[in-house]
Design a protein around this motif. Structure first.
Motif, PDB file in Angstrom:
ATOM      1  N   TYR A 113       0.852  -1.183   0.000  1.00  0.00           N
ATOM      2  CA  TYR A 113       0.000   0.000   0.000  1.00  0.00           C
ATOM      3  C   TYR A 113       0.884   1.228   0.000  1.00  0.00           C
ATOM      4  CZ  TYR A 113      -3.920  -2.950   1.546  1.00  0.00           C
ATOM      5  OH  TYR A 113      -4.892  -3.899   1.632  1.00  0.00           O
ATOM      6  N   GLU A 114       0.528   2.229  -0.807  1.00  0.00           N
ATOM      7  CA  GLU A 114       1.285   3.460  -0.702  1.00  0.00           C
ATOM      8  C   GLU A 114       0.599   4.613  -1.414  1.00  0.00           C
ATOM      9  OE1 GLU A 114       5.015   3.331  -2.518  1.00  0.00           O
ATOM     10  OE2 GLU A 114       4.232   2.594  -4.404  1.00  0.00           O
ATOM     11  N   PHE A 115       1.117   5.817  -1.161  1.00  0.00           N
ATOM     12  CA  PHE A 115       0.587   7.010  -1.805  1.00  0.00           C
ATOM     13  C   PHE A 115       1.407   7.301  -3.054  1.00  0.00           C
ATOM     14  CE2 PHE A 115       3.601   8.292   1.517  1.00  0.00           C
ATOM     15  CZ  PHE A 115       4.507   9.054   0.801  1.00  0.00           C
ATOM     16  N   THR A 116       0.819   8.086  -3.960  1.00  0.00           N
ATOM     17  CA  THR A 116       1.574   8.589  -5.096  1.00  0.00           C
ATOM     18  C   THR A 116       2.358   9.802  -4.604  1.00  0.00           C
ATOM     19  OG1 THR A 116      -0.158   7.892  -6.575  1.00  0.00           O
ATOM     20  CG2 THR A 116       1.391   9.507  -7.429  1.00  0.00           C
ATOM     21  N   GLY A 117       3.623   9.905  -4.971  1.00  0.00           N
ATOM     22  CA  GLY A 117       4.444  10.978  -4.431  1.00  0.00           C
ATOM     23  C   GLY A 117       5.140  11.794  -5.495  1.00  0.00           C
ATOM     24  N   PHE A 118       5.599  12.961  -5.085  1.00  0.00           N
ATOM     25  CA  PHE A 118       6.501  13.766  -5.907  1.00  0.00           C
ATOM     26  C   PHE A 118       7.897  13.665  -5.312  1.00  0.00           C
ATOM     27  CE2 PHE A 118       2.625  16.330  -6.916  1.00  0.00           C
ATOM     28  CZ  PHE A 118       2.706  16.235  -8.289  1.00  0.00           C
ATOM     29  N   MET A 119       8.898  13.579  -6.158  1.00  0.00           N
ATOM     30  CA  MET A 119      10.281  13.716  -5.690  1.00  0.00           C
ATOM     31  C   MET A 119      10.822  15.010  -6.290  1.00  0.00           C
ATOM     32  SD  MET A 119      13.467  11.132  -5.623  1.00  0.00           S
ATOM     33  CE  MET A 119      13.523  10.586  -7.317  1.00  0.00           C
ATOM     34  N   MET A 120      11.452  15.821  -5.449  1.00  0.00           N
ATOM     35  CA  MET A 120      12.027  17.084  -5.927  1.00  0.00           C
ATOM     36  C   MET A 120      13.400  17.284  -5.297  1.00  0.00           C
ATOM     37  SD  MET A 120       8.791  19.711  -5.894  1.00  0.00           S
ATOM     38  CE  MET A 120       9.428  20.896  -7.064  1.00  0.00           C
ATOM     39  N   GLY A 143       1.471   4.905 -18.995  1.00  0.00           N
ATOM     40  CA  GLY A 143       1.232   3.538 -18.560  1.00  0.00           C
ATOM     41  C   GLY A 143       1.102   3.452 -17.067  1.00  0.00           C
ATOM     42  N   SER A 144       0.763   4.557 -16.423  1.00  0.00           N
ATOM     43  CA  SER A 144       0.583   4.506 -14.990  1.00  0.00           C
ATOM     44  C   SER A 144      -0.627   5.352 -14.638  1.00  0.00           C
ATOM     45  CB  SER A 144       1.822   5.054 -14.290  1.00  0.00           C
ATOM     46  OG  SER A 144       2.077   6.358 -14.749  1.00  0.00           O
ATOM     47  N   THR A 145      -1.098   5.227 -13.410  1.00  0.00           N
ATOM     48  CA  THR A 145      -2.238   6.031 -12.976  1.00  0.00           C
ATOM     49  C   THR A 145      -1.782   7.455 -12.675  1.00  0.00           C
ATOM     50  OG1 THR A 145      -1.814   5.147 -10.800  1.00  0.00           O
ATOM     51  CG2 THR A 145      -3.633   4.196 -12.022  1.00  0.00           C
ATOM     52  N   THR A 146      -0.460   7.686 -12.610  1.00  0.00           N
ATOM     53  CA  THR A 146       0.035   8.988 -12.175  1.00  0.00           C
ATOM     54  C   THR A 146      -0.251  10.103 -13.172  1.00  0.00           C
ATOM     55  OG1 THR A 146       2.182   8.372 -13.050  1.00  0.00           O
ATOM     56  CG2 THR A 146       1.860   8.141 -10.704  1.00  0.00           C
ATOM     57  N   GLU A 147      -0.444   9.754 -14.468  1.00  0.00           N
ATOM     58  CA  GLU A 147      -0.774  10.792 -15.446  1.00  0.00           C
ATOM     59  C   GLU A 147      -2.032  11.528 -15.022  1.00  0.00           C
ATOM     60  OE1 GLU A 147      -0.604   7.705 -18.429  1.00  0.00           O
ATOM     61  OE2 GLU A 147       0.067   9.252 -19.795  1.00  0.00           O
ATOM     62  N   VAL A 148      -3.021  10.747 -14.570  1.00  0.00           N
ATOM     63  CA  VAL A 148      -4.284  11.345 -14.144  1.00  0.00           C
ATOM     64  C   VAL A 148      -4.086  12.090 -12.821  1.00  0.00           C
ATOM     65  CG1 VAL A 148      -6.659  10.859 -13.492  1.00  0.00           C
ATOM     66  CG2 VAL A 148      -5.638   9.655 -15.415  1.00  0.00           C
ATOM     67  N   VAL A 149      -3.232  11.536 -11.952  1.00  0.00           N
ATOM     68  CA  VAL A 149      -2.989  12.203 -10.663  1.00  0.00           C
ATOM     69  C   VAL A 149      -2.393  13.592 -10.887  1.00  0.00           C
ATOM     70  CG1 VAL A 149      -1.684  12.118  -8.515  1.00  0.00           C
ATOM     71  CG2 VAL A 149      -2.737  10.034  -9.407  1.00  0.00           C
ATOM     72  N   VAL A 150      -1.438  13.728 -11.806  1.00  0.00           N
ATOM     73  CA  VAL A 150      -0.821  15.032 -12.091  1.00  0.00           C
ATOM     74  C   VAL A 150      -1.903  16.045 -12.427  1.00  0.00           C
ATOM     75  CG1 VAL A 150       0.571  16.328 -13.741  1.00  0.00           C
ATOM     76  CG2 VAL A 150       1.382  14.166 -12.882  1.00  0.00           C
ATOM     77  N   ASN A 151      -2.809  15.635 -13.288  1.00  0.00           N
ATOM     78  CA  ASN A 151      -3.869  16.539 -13.708  1.00  0.00           C
ATOM     79  C   ASN A 151      -4.813  16.870 -12.549  1.00  0.00           C
ATOM     80  OD1 ASN A 151      -5.610  17.938 -15.500  1.00  0.00           O
ATOM     81  ND2 ASN A 151      -6.940  16.156 -15.407  1.00  0.00           N
ATOM     82  N   ASP A 152      -5.176  15.831 -11.767  1.00  0.00           N
ATOM     83  CA  ASP A 152      -6.081  16.047 -10.625  1.00  0.00           C
ATOM     84  C   ASP A 152      -5.477  17.053  -9.646  1.00  0.00           C
ATOM     85  OD1 ASP A 152      -7.732  14.227 -11.747  1.00  0.00           O
ATOM     86  OD2 ASP A 152      -7.372  12.615 -10.315  1.00  0.00           O
ATOM     87  N   VAL A 153      -4.199  16.837  -9.306  1.00  0.00           N
ATOM     88  CA  VAL A 153      -3.515  17.694  -8.336  1.00  0.00           C
ATOM     89  C   VAL A 153      -3.430  19.121  -8.863  1.00  0.00           C
ATOM     90  CG1 VAL A 153      -1.269  18.145  -7.295  1.00  0.00           C
ATOM     91  CG2 VAL A 153      -2.186  15.828  -7.304  1.00  0.00           C
ATOM     92  N   SER A 154      -3.073  19.236 -10.144  1.00  0.00           N
ATOM     93  CA  SER A 154      -2.903  20.546 -10.754  1.00  0.00           C
ATOM     94  C   SER A 154      -4.219  21.319 -10.750  1.00  0.00           C
ATOM     95  CB  SER A 154      -2.401  20.362 -12.187  1.00  0.00           C
ATOM     96  OG  SER A 154      -2.113  21.589 -12.757  1.00  0.00           O
ATOM     97  N   LEU A 180       9.513  14.593 -10.157  1.00  0.00           N
ATOM     98  CA  LEU A 180       9.201  13.299 -10.768  1.00  0.00           C
ATOM     99  C   LEU A 180       8.029  12.745  -9.986  1.00  0.00           C
ATOM    100  CD1 LEU A 180      10.102  10.963 -12.717  1.00  0.00           C
ATOM    101  CD2 LEU A 180      11.516  10.126 -10.849  1.00  0.00           C
ATOM    102  N   ILE A 181       7.027  12.213 -10.682  1.00  0.00           N
ATOM    103  CA  ILE A 181       5.879  11.670  -9.966  1.00  0.00           C
ATOM    104  C   ILE A 181       5.742  10.179 -10.252  1.00  0.00           C
ATOM    105  CG2 ILE A 181       4.256  12.271 -11.838  1.00  0.00           C
ATOM    106  CD1 ILE A 181       2.126  12.684  -9.645  1.00  0.00           C
ATOM    107  N   THR A 182       5.549   9.393  -9.206  1.00  0.00           N
ATOM    108  CA  THR A 182       5.168   7.981  -9.357  1.00  0.00           C
ATOM    109  C   THR A 182       4.863   7.455  -7.955  1.00  0.00           C
ATOM    110  OG1 THR A 182       5.707   5.858 -10.369  1.00  0.00           O
ATOM    111  CG2 THR A 182       7.503   6.982  -9.302  1.00  0.00           C
ATOM    112  N   ASP A 183       4.697   6.135  -7.808  1.00  0.00           N
ATOM    113  CA  ASP A 183       4.449   5.585  -6.478  1.00  0.00           C
ATOM    114  C   ASP A 183       5.627   5.916  -5.574  1.00  0.00           C
ATOM    115  OD1 ASP A 183       2.199   4.391  -7.570  1.00  0.00           O
ATOM    116  OD2 ASP A 183       3.340   2.620  -8.163  1.00  0.00           O
ATOM    117  N   ALA A 184       5.317   6.259  -4.321  1.00  0.00           N
ATOM    118  CA  ALA A 184       6.384   6.678  -3.403  1.00  0.00           C
ATOM    119  C   ALA A 184       7.470   5.617  -3.266  1.00  0.00           C
ATOM    120  CB  ALA A 184       5.784   7.005  -2.045  1.00  0.00           C
TER     121      ALA A 184
END
Lengths: 380, 341
Positions: free
Chosen positions: B125-132, B154-165, B195-199
């Motif tokens: 289990y984990e959250f989607t994270g940003f690394m900076m 190919g990941s769910t993070t594409e949608v997460v980027v948009n949702d967060v933005s 960079l965004i993906t699973d933490a």
């Protein structure tokens, strides 16, 4: 009666053809049926109704307007537009570059011709994908971060994130002004070519451009659309506003154009060299300069030889644009990949991609065939 | 060749196809047993979750999940072939039967579940994270206005980027890449601010690719936690159960306090539930079409979930991830053991 039919060659060949056609249709029917059954068995949804759903994923840059709330269908349109934009720019650059390269190779200047030969050898023998990654690596490593961006000219910024420059921004209604301006340009060329056929092209072009510019300014003034120059400003982490060239687009255009130029150059050189030596000698006997002979006698004849291989080169360049995924430029292939992943509708999305590339390729080859027929030697 | 012979040659493949159509499809369990190997979809290299080591031996949390199934079905943790797959390849590969199981940091989503695959049991289990980079001085999503973000398709993070933005009005600028390593390289070269993906994958990337891992910060992109869950093809319930209970065996063993070291002693346990779990009391394994001691074999070969976690991504690994959400339910996490009876 029956026996004579059985031994008739005509009858037999017809039977064989019908049997083959039947077998082919049967095979297609079987493949389609099997696919549908298997998809249903594995619980995979089929159909194109997903196209109307909101896409929700971002596309990093596009030539037509896109927001993630647009539909999957519009996302495909964005991908197609990006692919076409990329193809057109690359083909124009590679054609001009190829002509220059061919002339350079045939030049009498040893340094120029050897450099050109070296160029062809180098770019033809390195895989395109390697070149693209190289240019992308270059674009994202030689420049500084946005905060320390180079500013070679006031308002122009070079950074890792690409090139930002001041751009003209039009207010509401700007699209109509641009459309009117394009119409004016076409009308000018069409009318001008009809009325002033006897004036040489070199003299016609400046007056066309003059008429078009003045006309556009008048249209803009009449339409009263606000127009101002917008400079990019560092806002938060990145620049905002103005014109923008991304490193992804720059890398794919530069990489594809340089690679394709090596091939178009060879095609053009081959065409030029295939024109008989007698044509040169004849031209010289008439007292023409070499440049006149090249552009008025040799190239028009070479064109007949150049066009067919050039057509297949154009087609492969259009298909090569799909390699842009490697450097993150969102052409159709990347959009299709994303859609497949978001929806799982692999079959439908691939069919869209096949349809688009088939249409584009057929259009390119139809146009080239028409052009080829026009310039072909008319024998009487 | 006489033309009758030609005709016969033409008919042969047609007949073959008709025959193939009538043949009954075998279940995944039968196929795997007959093949003697389990085929498992793996990532293209996320150390800690799935990547070959220096000797080419696949290691990682997802990899060991696959090995657990191989032990349950074939009795050998090395009877597995790993097929590296990109984000977009993985689901079609599973649907078309190229692989038997897909344990590749795959988020359990409604769309995927409804469309041709079945999810078994979350193994992470984990959250989607940003690394900076820490040098930018940003530690939370709200301050990321205008940031460019490297994303892999190919990941769910594409949608997460948009949702967060959209949610925080950040106007994030995504740069989308087709493959994982290109996205990671672009981030480290400075093409993107984040960079965004699973933490977990971010931690893996930081540990394996950053020159100095301490220069980078990872923070959650959303307040939501995703369940990364191995998936199987839809329509084979027996196989889904086998995979689900093989993963459950790892979690249950940790709950019972059974480890690779003490599993043999536990066979003599006085607790009827443990004895049933290990297959001393018959019935559990055979119901699934396996041997009764499949759970014992898994623990004997690989250890329990906690041991696998610690060795691959936890305290004994370079990633040093906390157990967090992935602790047992009784320790405040979300790993819930089900009843082996």
């Amino acid at each position: 009666m029956l026996q004579s039919l059985w031994y008739s060659d005509r009858f037999r060949s017809w039977i064989m053809q019908i049997a083959l056609l039947g077998a082919l249709l049967g095979l297609l029917y079987w493949i389609a049926g099997n696919t549908i059954t298997n998809l249903a068995e594995r619980g995979i949804r089929t159909g194109f109704d997903f196209l109307a759903h909101p896409a929700r994923f971002p596309i990093s840059e596009s030539v037509v307007h896109y927001t993630p709330s647009d539909s999957f269908l519009w996302a495909f349109v964005v991908g197609v537009a990006n692919t076409l934009w990329l193809s057109v720019i690359t083909l124009v650059l590679a054609t001009a570059g190829g002509l220059f390269l061919a002339l350079a190779q045939l030049a009498k200047h040893p340094l120029l011709s050897r450099l050109a030969v070296g160029y062809v050898t180098l770019f033809r023998n390195i895989p395109l994908i390697v070149q693209l990654l190289f240019f992308y690596g270059l674009a994202t490593s030689v420049f500084p971060a946005p905060r320390d961006a180079f500013e070679p000219l006031p308002g122009v910024f070079l950074s890792l994130r690409g090139v930002y420059a001041p751009g003209l921004v039009m207010g509401a209604g700007g699209g109509w002004v641009i459309a009117a301006s394009i119409v004016l340009l076409l009308v000018t060329i069409w009318l001008g070519n009809r009325r002033f056929r006897d004036v040489s092209l070199v003299r016609r072009i400046p007056s066309f451009v003059g008429i078009w510019l003045v006309g556009t300014v008048i249209i803009g003034w009449l339409a009263d659309v606000p127009l101002h120059l917008e400079s990019p400003v560092l806002h938060g982490l990145n620049f905002r506003g103005g014109m923008y060239l991304s490193p992804e687009f720059a890398a794919i255009v530069v990489g594809l154009a340089l690679y394709t130029t090596a091939f178009t150059g060879e095609i053009i050189r081959g065409g030029i060299e295939a024109v008989g030596k007698g044509q040169w000698e004849g031209g010289r006997a008439l007292g023409l300069w070499d440049r006149q002979i090249m552009f008025r006698i040799i190239l028009p004849q070479a064109l007949r030889i150049i066009v067919p291989p050039m057509t297949s080169q154009y087609l492969s360049t259009v298909k090569n644009t799909t390699l842009a995924v490697a450097v993150g430029y969102p052409e159709l292939g990347l959009v299709v990949n994303t859609v497949i992943n978001q929806t799982g509708q692999a079959l439908e999305s691939i069919m869209v991609m096949l349809g688009v590339f088939l249409t584009v390729s057929l259009t390119v080859s139809l146009f080239m065939n028409w052009f080829n027929a026009r310039i072909a030697l008319v024998e009487r | 060749m006489g033309y009758k012979l030609k005709l016969a040659a033409l008919c042969l493949p047609v007949a073959g196809m008709l025959f193939a159509m009538s043949a009954q499809a075998a279940t995944t369990l039968e196929t795997v047993k007959e093949r003697g190997r389990l085929i498992c979809g793996a990532s293209q290299g996320t150390p800690g979750f799935g990547a070959p080591d220096d000797n080419g031996y696949w290691r990682g949390l997802d990899i060991e999940t696959c090995r657990a199934v191989a032990v349950a079905v074939l009795g050998d943790k090395d009877a597995v072939d790993f097929v590296p797959l990109s984000g977009q390849q993985r689901i079609p590969a599973l649907q078309t039967g190229e692989i038997d199981i897909l344990p590749r940091t795959l988020t359990w989503t409604l769309q995927r579940d409804a469309n041709g695959i079945n999810f078994t049991q979350p193994n992470y289990y984990e959250f989607t994270g940003f690394m900076m980079p820490k040098s930018l001085g940003i530690t939370r999503v709200e301050d990321m206005a205008g940031a460019s973000v490297c994303v892999q398709t190919g990941s769910t993070t594409e949608v997460v980027v948009n949702d967060v933005s959209t949610k925080h009005k950040l106007d994030l600028q995504p740069v989308v890449f087709d493959n994982t390593s290109a996205a990671r390289q672009a981030f480290f070269s400075g093409r993107c601010d984040a960079l965004i993906t699973d933490a977990g994958a971010l931690a893996s990337t930081r540990a394996s690719m950053a020159k100095n891992p301490d220069d980078y910060i990872i923070f959650p992109a959303t307040p939501y936690v995703d369940a990364l869950t191995p998936a199987v093809r839809q329509g084979d319930d027996q196989w889904m159960d086998i995979v689900r209970w093989s993963i459950q065996a790892l979690i249950a063993a940790e709950n019972f306090g059974i480890t690779q070291a003490n599993v043999d002693d536990m066979l003599q346990s006085k607790d009827p539930r443990i004895v049933r779990f290990l297959g001393v009391d018959p019935g559990n394994g055979t119901s699934l079409g396996l041997k009764d001691d499949f759970a014992y074999q898994i623990i004997k070969a690989l250890g329990n979930y906690g041991e696998i976690f610690d060795r691959n991504v936890g305290k004994d690994s370079p990633l040093k991830l906390e157990r967090g959400y992935n602790a047992l339910f009784k320790d405040g996490g979300m790993m819930l053991p089900l009843a082996f009876q």
